[in-house]
Every structure is written in structure tokens, then in C-alpha cells.
Design an enzyme around this catalytic site. Structure first.
Site, PDB file in Angstrom:
ATOM      1  N   GLU A   1       0.803  -1.215   0.000  1.00 15.77           N
ATOM      2  CA  GLU A   1       0.000   0.000   0.000  1.00 15.77           C
ATOM      3  C   GLU A   1       0.839   1.269   0.000  1.00 15.77           C
ATOM      4  O   GLU A   1       0.345   2.352   0.300  1.00 15.77           O
ATOM      5  CB  GLU A   1      -0.969  -0.027   1.182  1.00 15.77           C
TER       6      GLU A   1
ATOM      7  N   LYS B   1     -15.792  -1.473   2.420  1.00 15.06           N
ATOM      8  CA  LYS B   1     -15.102  -1.971   1.232  1.00 15.06           C
ATOM      9  C   LYS B   1     -16.153  -2.563   0.294  1.00 15.06           C
ATOM     10  O   LYS B   1     -16.686  -3.646   0.574  1.00 15.06           O
ATOM     11  CB  LYS B   1     -14.081  -3.056   1.608  1.00 15.06           C
TER      12      LYS B   1
END
Length: 421
Positions: free
Chosen positions: A204, A336
Site C-alpha cells: 500500500e 469496502k
């Protein structure tokens, strides 16, 4: 009347080099819009199911079956329908799949089409996506959680906690907050390099060196905040994602970085000590997804002090969230879309959380793409927080850059970091 004229799908690569689904929707007025589905590394057991081919291609991770499902089964049902009724489109796909986790068509197939339809509808109406999905209410530009040190399943190091994040809460605009975050990120890189740590990046975009324990990354981040010219607690706070399901074994929590094996009570005390010592305002997945008793202990200990976010715990599922609300578990939820499988179901979960006083954090996945759908989605739903990685790597900065555009375009944008905690 504008209708869906064609739906296509293509196998493309995500930020980890794994295949994912790109869905494209073509409308009768000539509008063309696409969406790319993300994929997670540490996934909750109750997430909607990604359909993978399981053959020799890409180590079994190919998505040709999911693409075929888009172009045949889903297209057969949706071609000819209006793109402007998102709830109807998503309900048809859910009924067509017929399972409770999209195991027949694949959540990657369904979500790709769901996102692409929303984007096509907005484009056809000459509206930005956040305005189409959120109406006049979408005005809050979310406060970011920037993952600047990676551990756990997102990095090849000996750090147990998965994400060490900064939250630039003490600023008046997203633009100022992002600038401060980028400066802190670069300062952290220099500090790590000066001490001989490698500055390789995790999935990330955060740094992923080895540390002597799980607390040392926090010390480095505080030094970076101060050296960059900002004030910890007043301007920049810390958020953690423990992803504790990853180190939960036989009813205990194994913190290899600290050489400890802890009970839920002891782990809650470990977190409480960190919260007392550092400006930590948010903790995600502090207990394992199956350890609801542990979650109750954690919520009783820290629920009135910091934000306790359920990710693997709730998997963006309104039914599971409702159970958590009833039992008083956590006080916030990570959002999400690919955990639940469609735009409409994601919106339903957010509305349930907001009605019950649970904070919402829109989130990327570790396997991402250049698609910035969640940036618009966060503004549309007024989640007020977003988690989309470090200010580095194109698949992460795509979301931040889109939020900069949205803040510029909004007549009266609101950045409410100071009011969150």
C-alpha cells in the site's frame, strides 16, 4: 429512453500483478464507462467471494470465468434496462446469482458491473459520480488515513500490526492535510534511511522495514511528524490496523514482534497502554473476526476513548453490522464495496451505520488499480474518512488526486477532521 446497450469485461492486472475484472458498460446514447475491481490480501471469512479460475494461468488466479459471467449471464439480464435505477440493477444481479456470497457469478463480476453502471449513468447525465450517487448531500471531503508503515500480511517483515497510519485531523482543507501527510511521509523515509533501515515499500505504498517491536514504528512516525514541522495530536494523529485475525491462533494472539502470546484481555490492555502513551485515535480489527468476546472486552475498555473499526469483523455486511450494533461491538465500520459485492448493498450498510452512530471509513484494498471510484463514493456517502494507502504508488495517489479535484469543484467543501474525535 436511455438503456444499457452492451456490457463487456476484460481481465486486467491489479497493483500486485494479479488478474482482476474490468467491466465496461455502453449505453444507447453512446456513453461508455468502465470500472476495475480491487482485491484484498487479508480477507474476512464472510466476505463476498471473488471468482478465480483455479487453472494453470496466473497461478490459478485468472478471472476469465468472472469475465464470461459478465458478458453472458449478467449482460443477458441487464441489456435493455435503464442505467438510472442502480438499486434495481444490483437486485437483479443478486437474484441471478442466487447465493448469499456471490459464489456463482463472483463478487468481482457483479461489483465491476455495478460500479460501471453507476459511472455510466452519471456520465450520461453529465454529472460527477459523487453528485449522482450522493445528491446535494455529498459535501464532506474525507479525512484520510495514510498507511505509511506496512506490516502483517501487507509486508515481508516481522511487524505484526498490519498498518501504521497518520490522520491529518487538524487542518482546514483536504489539500492542506494531504500536503502535510506527504511531507511527513518523505521525512519518515529520510529518518529510516539515516538509521540504516531499508525504505522498500509494502503493498500500500508504506515503508516496510524490520523493527525491534510493534511499538517502534509509532516512535518513528511521531519523530517524522515533528521533524516535518507538525504537531502530534493537535494536527496529526495516529491510526492503527492490527488485522489481528492474522495472528490469532487457538484462542490466543501471537505477537511475534514482541515475543508475546496474549489473551484477549491482555491484548486489550496492550492497546490501552499504547493509547495512553501515544496520540492514537483509531484502531481497526483490534480483535479477531471470530473473537466477539474479545471485541466486547476491547469495546468496554476503549470504546469511549477512541474509534474502534470493524473490518474483517463486519465485512461491509449490514446483517453482521446489525448484530454488532445490538451487542455493542466496536463503534465504527470499514467500508469496502468488494466485501459485499455491489454499490447498492454498500450504500445500505453505510446508511445503517450512520443511523446508529457508527463512524464509516471508506477503504481501498491492498490489490488496487488506477480506478478512483471510492473517492467519489466516500464524498457521496459523507463517510468523512477514507483509507487508501500512502501518498505514493499510482493506484493510491489516484484516489487522493481525485479527492483534490472534488474539493476544488465543490462550492462549499467541508473538511471535518477536527470534529471527528
Amino acid at each position: 429512453m436511455v438503456y444499457i446497450d452492451n456490457i463487456a469485461a476484460q481481465e486486467v492486472l491489479d497493483s500486485r500483478g494479479n488478474p482482476t475484472v474490468k467491466a465496461t458498460v455502453i449505453l444507447s446514447d453512446g456513453t461508455v464507462a468502465s470500472a476495475i475491481v480491487p482485491s484484498g490480501a487479508s480477507t474476512g471469512k464472510r466476505e463476498a467471494l471473488e471468482l478465480r479460475d483455479g487453472d494453470d494461468r496466473f497461478g490459478g488466479k485468472g478471472v476469465l470465468k468472472a469475465c464470461e459471467n459478465v458478458e453472458v449471464a449478467i449482460a443477458d439480464e441487464l441489456v435493455g434496462l435503464s442505467p438510472y435505477n442502480q438499486a434495481e440493477i444490483d437486485a437483479i444481479m443478486k437474484e441471478l446469482d442466487g447465493t448469499n456470497n456471490y459464489s456463482k457469478l463472483g463478487a468481482n463480476a457483479v461489483l465491476g458491473v455495478s460500479m460501471a453502471v453507476a459511472r455510466a449513468a452519471a456520465k450520461s447525465l453529465h454529472m460527477p459520480l459523487y453528485r449522482y450517487l450522493g445528491g446535494a448531500n455529498g459535501v464532506i471531503v474525507p479525512t484520510p488515513m495514510l498507511n505509511i508503515i506496512n506490516g502483517g500480511a501487507h509486508a515481508d517483515n516481522d511487524v505484526d500490526l498490519q498498518e501504521y497510519m497518520i490522520m491529518p485531523t487538524g487542518f482546514d482543507s483536504f489539500k492542506e492535510a494531504l500536503r502535510a501527510s506527504a511531507e511527513i511521509y518523505h521525512t519518515l523515509k529520510k529518518l529510516l534511511a539515516e538509521d540504516g533501515h531499508p525504505t522498500a515499500l509494502g503493498d500500500e505504498g508504506g515503508f516496510a522495514p524490520n523493527f525491534k517491536n510493534n511499538e517502534e514504528p509509532i516512535e518513528y512516525i511521531l519523530k517524522a511528524i515533528e521533524k516535518a514541522g507538525y504537531k502530534p495530536a493537535d494536527e496529526v494523529n495516529i491510526a492503527l490496523d492490527a488485522a489481528s485475525s492474522e495472528f490469532y491462533k487457538d484462542g490466543k494472539y501471537e505477537l511475534k514482534g514482541d515475543n508475546k502470546v496474549l489473551s484477549a484481555e491482555e491484548l486489550a490492555e496492550f492497546y490501552a497502554d499504547l493509547v495512553a502513551k501515544y496520540p492514537i485515535v483509531s484502531l481497526e480489527d483490534g480483535m479477531a473476526e471470530d473473537d466477539w468476546e474479545g471485541w466486547k472486552i476491547l469495546t468496554e475498555k476503549l470504546g469511549d476513548k477512541i474509534q474502534l473499526v470493524g473490518d474483517d469483523l463486519f465485512v461491509t455486511n449490514k446483517t453482521i453490522l446489525a448484530e454488532g450494533i445490538e451487542k455493542g461491538i466496536a463503534n465504527a465500520i470499514l467500508i469496502k464495496p468488494n466485501q459485499i459485492g455491489s454499490v447498492s448493498e454498500t450504500m445500505q450498510t453505510v446508511r445503517l451505520a450512520q443511523r446508529n452512530g457508527y463512524n464509516c471509513v471508506m477503504s481501498h484494498r491492498s490489490g488496487e488499480s488506477e480506478d478512483a471510484f471510492i473517492a467519489d463514493f466516500a464524498v457521496a456517502l459523507n463517510t468523512a474518512q477514507i483509507k487508501t494507502g500512502a501518498p505514493a504508488r499510482g493506484e493510491r495517489t489516484a484516489k487522493y488526486n481525485r479527492l483534490l479535484e472534488i474539493e476544488r469543484d465543490l462550492l462549499y467543501p467541508e473538511y471535518i477532521g477536527k470534529e471527528l474525535f
